[in-house]
Each structure stands twice: as structure tokens, then as C-alpha cells.
Design a protein around this motif. Structure first.
Motif, PDB file in Angstrom:
ATOM      1  N   ARG A  85       6.216  10.709  12.960  1.00 23.94           N
ATOM      2  CA  ARG A  85       5.822  11.010  11.740  1.00 23.94           C
ATOM      3  C   ARG A  85       7.204  10.525  10.431  1.00 23.94           C
ATOM      4  NH1 ARG A  85       0.835  10.938  10.367  1.00 23.94           N
ATOM      5  NH2 ARG A  85       1.296  12.496   8.432  1.00 23.94           N
ATOM      6  N   GLY A  86       7.361   9.271  10.910  1.00 21.29           N
ATOM      7  CA  GLY A  86       8.350   8.499  10.347  1.00 21.29           C
ATOM      8  C   GLY A  86       8.389   8.483   8.807  1.00 21.29           C
ATOM      9  N   PHE A  87       8.908   7.810   7.822  1.00 20.39           N
ATOM     10  CA  PHE A  87       8.423   7.149   6.951  1.00 20.39           C
ATOM     11  C   PHE A  87       7.038   6.418   6.857  1.00 20.39           C
ATOM     12  CE2 PHE A  87      12.754   7.436   4.124  1.00 20.39           C
ATOM     13  CZ  PHE A  87      12.499   8.918   4.313  1.00 20.39           C
ATOM     14  N   SER A  88       7.119   5.426   8.541  1.00 24.26           N
ATOM     15  CA  SER A  88       6.139   4.435   7.920  1.00 24.26           C
ATOM     16  C   SER A  88       5.024   5.536   8.045  1.00 24.26           C
ATOM     17  CB  SER A  88       6.182   3.316   9.397  1.00 24.26           C
ATOM     18  OG  SER A  88       6.271   4.869  10.570  1.00 24.26           O
ATOM     19  N   THR A  89       5.285   6.482   8.353  1.00 20.56           N
ATOM     20  CA  THR A  89       3.410   7.157   7.978  1.00 20.56           C
ATOM     21  C   THR A  89       3.489   7.739   7.133  1.00 20.56           C
ATOM     22  OG1 THR A  89       4.302   9.412   9.191  1.00 20.56           O
ATOM     23  CG2 THR A  89       3.708   7.031  11.070  1.00 20.56           C
ATOM     24  N   ILE A 149       0.727  -1.239   0.069  1.00 22.49           N
ATOM     25  CA  ILE A 149      -0.081   0.029  -0.230  1.00 22.49           C
ATOM     26  C   ILE A 149       1.043   1.133  -0.011  1.00 22.49           C
ATOM     27  CG2 ILE A 149      -1.791  -1.237   1.373  1.00 22.49           C
ATOM     28  CD1 ILE A 149      -1.002   0.357   3.197  1.00 22.49           C
ATOM     29  N   ASN A 150       0.239   1.924  -0.527  1.00 15.85           N
ATOM     30  CA  ASN A 150       1.684   3.381  -0.545  1.00 15.85           C
ATOM     31  C   ASN A 150       1.622   4.077   0.552  1.00 15.85           C
ATOM     32  OD1 ASN A 150      -0.913   3.425  -2.609  1.00 15.85           O
ATOM     33  ND2 ASN A 150       0.381   5.388  -3.446  1.00 15.85           N
ATOM     34  N   VAL A 151       0.634   4.216   2.112  1.00 18.56           N
ATOM     35  CA  VAL A 151       1.093   5.021   3.137  1.00 18.56           C
ATOM     36  C   VAL A 151       2.163   4.228   3.572  1.00 18.56           C
ATOM     37  CG1 VAL A 151       0.108   4.822   5.892  1.00 18.56           C
ATOM     38  CG2 VAL A 151      -1.509   5.144   3.775  1.00 18.56           C
ATOM     39  N   GLY A 152       3.142   4.147   3.820  1.00 16.07           N
ATOM     40  CA  GLY A 152       4.789   3.737   4.624  1.00 16.07           C
ATOM     41  C   GLY A 152       4.924   2.220   3.896  1.00 16.07           C
ATOM     42  N   ALA A 160       6.358  -1.985   6.877  1.00 16.27           N
ATOM     43  CA  ALA A 160       6.723  -0.252   6.551  1.00 16.27           C
ATOM     44  C   ALA A 160       7.987  -0.054   6.706  1.00 16.27           C
ATOM     45  CB  ALA A 160       6.046   0.811   8.099  1.00 16.27           C
ATOM     46  N   VAL A 161       8.578   1.035   5.240  1.00 16.26           N
ATOM     47  CA  VAL A 161       8.996   1.466   5.360  1.00 16.26           C
ATOM     48  C   VAL A 161       9.786   2.310   6.766  1.00 16.26           C
ATOM     49  CG1 VAL A 161      10.999   3.337   3.883  1.00 16.26           C
ATOM     50  CG2 VAL A 161      10.002   1.090   2.853  1.00 16.26           C
ATOM     51  N   LEU A 162      11.046   2.284   7.082  1.00 17.91           N
ATOM     52  CA  LEU A 162      11.247   3.097   8.018  1.00 17.91           C
ATOM     53  C   LEU A 162      12.380   3.650   8.044  1.00 17.91           C
ATOM     54  CD1 LEU A 162      11.539   0.012  11.403  1.00 17.91           C
ATOM     55  CD2 LEU A 162       9.581   1.665  10.481  1.00 17.91           C
ATOM     56  N   GLY A 163      12.044   5.221   8.911  1.00 17.72           N
ATOM     57  CA  GLY A 163      13.173   6.275   8.369  1.00 17.72           C
ATOM     58  C   GLY A 163      12.428   7.235   8.371  1.00 17.72           C
TER      59      GLY A 163
END
Length: 354
Positions: A141-145, A64-67, A104-107
């Protein structure tokens, strides 16, 4: 009368065709996910969707697009049936509540940064914290959001991009992030991370895939064994902040020979790989005795974070740099400068135990 029957027949036919076209765009995935359940329009008018990759062997991964979250992965088991091995939710709502990092992608920075600040080129930057005085996985509000734009050039590839503005969560530099997911013909999920910045910054990205190779509904990881090519790990204090020391693994967390995971004792260990950066070297392997599914991990990263909980029976194998590296001079650097391109690659290769 004949004309009325003809018109009625045509009307019914059009209705059937219309319904068929409508349902065609909402066909479920192999794991049972429905695209309509993931459609969500953001405040800026962008639409979150369910994107599906497949390869020639029938592997299926949904994103999905979110994260840029991976929400399911169907792989073949030893009896020929398909198994969903990555935990996720059945609709978009849990992903909007920001309760976890599932898939999620974390960053910009995976793991912890202590003290809520970083110093770079004699400038100190205050970071947004979300665990007391600590920033965890890029902050609240990291990349996962965040919303990633996703393009699908072919059936087995997704290209996810995100623009992180200067000052986001306190980090310097405008950062352009690209995450490419690809399903290969040898049943691998290949994840490549690339990024550029307009100003020197810190960057440490990964994906929190939550594996249960016995199936995400199995309820246990006790039937799964793990190998990690590491003889040492990053020592942490009571607040899970690195002390700066790299120490030998003890018996409880030594997986240099494959052994069963302990279902009752959660793991939270940052392993230092014996062959950092050597992507052809087997960094880790997880296997299920129930389904026969295994996954081998290959990476350009220097470490793997092993994480499990008793509440959610999954195994997380995050390939990444070490936590708190911006404050630990002895750790491998995570600085990305404006004249460089960040590159990281991790491959999760699925197979079946002999």
C-alpha cells in the motif's frame, strides 16, 4: 398552433444547450482519454478525476488522483503531429487493480529494502513486504496506491498532496508529501518532490514514467537510443538486492555514448550518475529515430534506474537514491529528519532530433 411551434422550438433549443453543457465537461484529451472514464469515488467519498495540464506549445499531460499517476503525455514529433509518449490505461479500473506502477509516484521508498526491516536511531521498524521478505516500491500500500489531493493553480501546473500517517507500511513519522507537476514553455515536464516529517524516517521518492517515444502503440523500443551519464552501477545479487558494491558498467549496459536499446534483452540497472546532484548536467537522453522525439533528463538525484521488459515495450528512467540504502551504510543517506525538508527535482525536457 403558432404558440405550440414556439414552445417546441424553445424545448429543442434547451435540450441542445443542456446536452452541449454536459458534453463540454467530458471533452476528451488529445490522447483520446475521456474524463468520465476516470471518475471513481473512494470508500472515503473522495473523487478520482482526470486532470489535464497544457503549455503554450501544445504539450498535454494528464494526471489522476490515485498514485498521482501521469497517464498520458502528448508531445510534438518531427512531422508536426502529436505523439503520446507515456504509457497508461484508458480508464480507472486497471489503476485500482494494483498490478503495476505505471506513471505513479513511488514511496515512501522507491526500489527494494531487504529483510523487511529498517533501523533508525537504535530503533528497528518492521516493514510490510510485497516481494517475499523484501519491500518493493513502498510496500503493498505504497504511494502508488494512495489518493492524492490535486489542485490546479493554472493551466500548466498541478499540485498533488498526500498525508502518510505514522506506521504506514511500517515507516516512522507522520509525513506530508507534495508533488508538483509543471509544464514549462521550453517543453519540459518539471517534477518537484517536497516533504516534511514529524519523526526521523527514510524517504526515497520518484515517478515510474513509462516512455515509448515512438508512440505507446508502436509495439517496440528497438528504434530508440539511450545515453546515460554513468560509468558505474549498483551491483545486485540474484534477488536484486544490492551487495553494497559500486562497480564499472560492462559493454552490455554501457550507455555513456548514445546507442540503440536491445529490444529482446530487458534492462534492470541502477546507474550511479557521474555528476550526482548537478541538475544542470545532462543525466540521460532517450531518442526515437521514428518520430524524432527525444527526452533529456536532468535531476538532483544521485542515480537513475533503467528498467525495460519484453512484455511491455517501454523505457523507464527513474531518478532516485539507491535501493536498500537504509541497510547500506556506504550509500548516500535517505534519512529525513523532523527539522529538515525533503527536496528533489527532476526535469524531463522534450525535443525533436535534428
Amino acid at each position: 398552433m403558432i404558440m405550440r411551434k414556439i414552445l417546441l422550438t424553445l424545448a429543442v433549443g434547451l435540450l441542445i444547450v443542456s446536452c452541449g453543457d454536459k458534453n463540454k465537461g467530458n471533452e476528451g484529451t488529445q490522447s483520446g482519454l475521456l474524463p468520465a472514464n476516470f471518475e471513481y469515488k473512494t470508500e472515503t467519498g473522495r473523487l478520482n478525476k482526470l486532470h489535464v495540464m497544457k503549455n503554450a506549445s501544445g504539450l498535454e499531460v494528464a494526471v489522476i488522483n490515485v498514485g498521482a499517476r501521469i497517464v498520458s503525455a502528448m508531445v510534438p514529433g518531427k512531422d508536426g503531429s502529436m505523439v503520446n509518449v507515456i504509457a497508461g490505461y484508458e480508464d480507472i479500473q486497471p489503476y485500482l487493480q494494483l498490478k503495476d506502477y505505471s506513471g505513479a509516484v513511488l514511496g515512501r521508498y522507491a526500489g527494494r529494502i531487504s529483510g523487511g526491516e529498517i533501523s533508525l536511531d537504535r530503533v528497528t521498524y518492521r516493514l510490510r513486504t510485497n516481494e517475499g521478505a523484501t519491500m518493493l516500491n513502498g510496500g503493498p500500500r505504497g504511494f502508488s496506491t494512495q489518493f492524492f489531493d490535486i489542485e490546479q493553480p493554472n493551466e500548466n501546473t498541478l499540485v498533488c498532496t498526500y498525508f502518510s500517517q505514522e506506521g504506514e507500511e511500517g515507516f516512522p513519522g507522520n509525513l506530508t508529501m507534495t508533488v508538483t507537476y509543471k509544464l514549462t514553455d521550453n517543453n519540459s515536464l518539471d517534477i518537484t518532490y517536497e516533504a516534511t516529517t514529524t519523526r526521523a524516517t527514510f524517504l526515497n521518492v520518484t515517478n515510474q514514467l513509462q516512455f515509448n517515444l515512438s508512440g505507446v502503440t508502436s509495439g517496440s523500443i528497438a528504434d530508440q537510443s539511450l545515453f546515460v551519464d554513468a560509468s558505474s552501477y549498483v551491483e545486485v545479487d540474484n534477488n536484486k538486492i544490492p551487495t553494497g558494491r559500486i562497480v564499472p558498467v560492462n559493454a552490455d549496459i554501457n550507455f555513456s555514448s548514445s546507442k540503440a536499446l536491445s529490444a529482446g534483452s530487458p534492462y534492470d540497472v541502477m546507474y550511479v550518475l557521474n555528476n550526482p546532484g548537478e541538475k544542470t548536467n545532462l543525466a540521460a537522453k532517450l531518442a526515437s529515430s521514428t518520430t524524432g522525439v527525444n527526452v533529456e533528463v536532468y535531476t538532483t538525484e544521485p542515480g537513475i534506474q533503467l528498467y525495460t521488459t519484453t512484455e511491455k515495450p517501454t523505457v523507464i528512467l527513474q531518478t532516485q537514491h539507491f535501493p536498500d540504502s537504509p541497510n547500506q551504510e556506504e550509500f548516500p543517506t535517505t534519512i529525513l529528519r523532523a527539522d529538515s525538508t525533503f527536496y528533489s527535482n527532476t526535469i524531463y525536457k522534450f525535443g525533436i532530433e535534428n
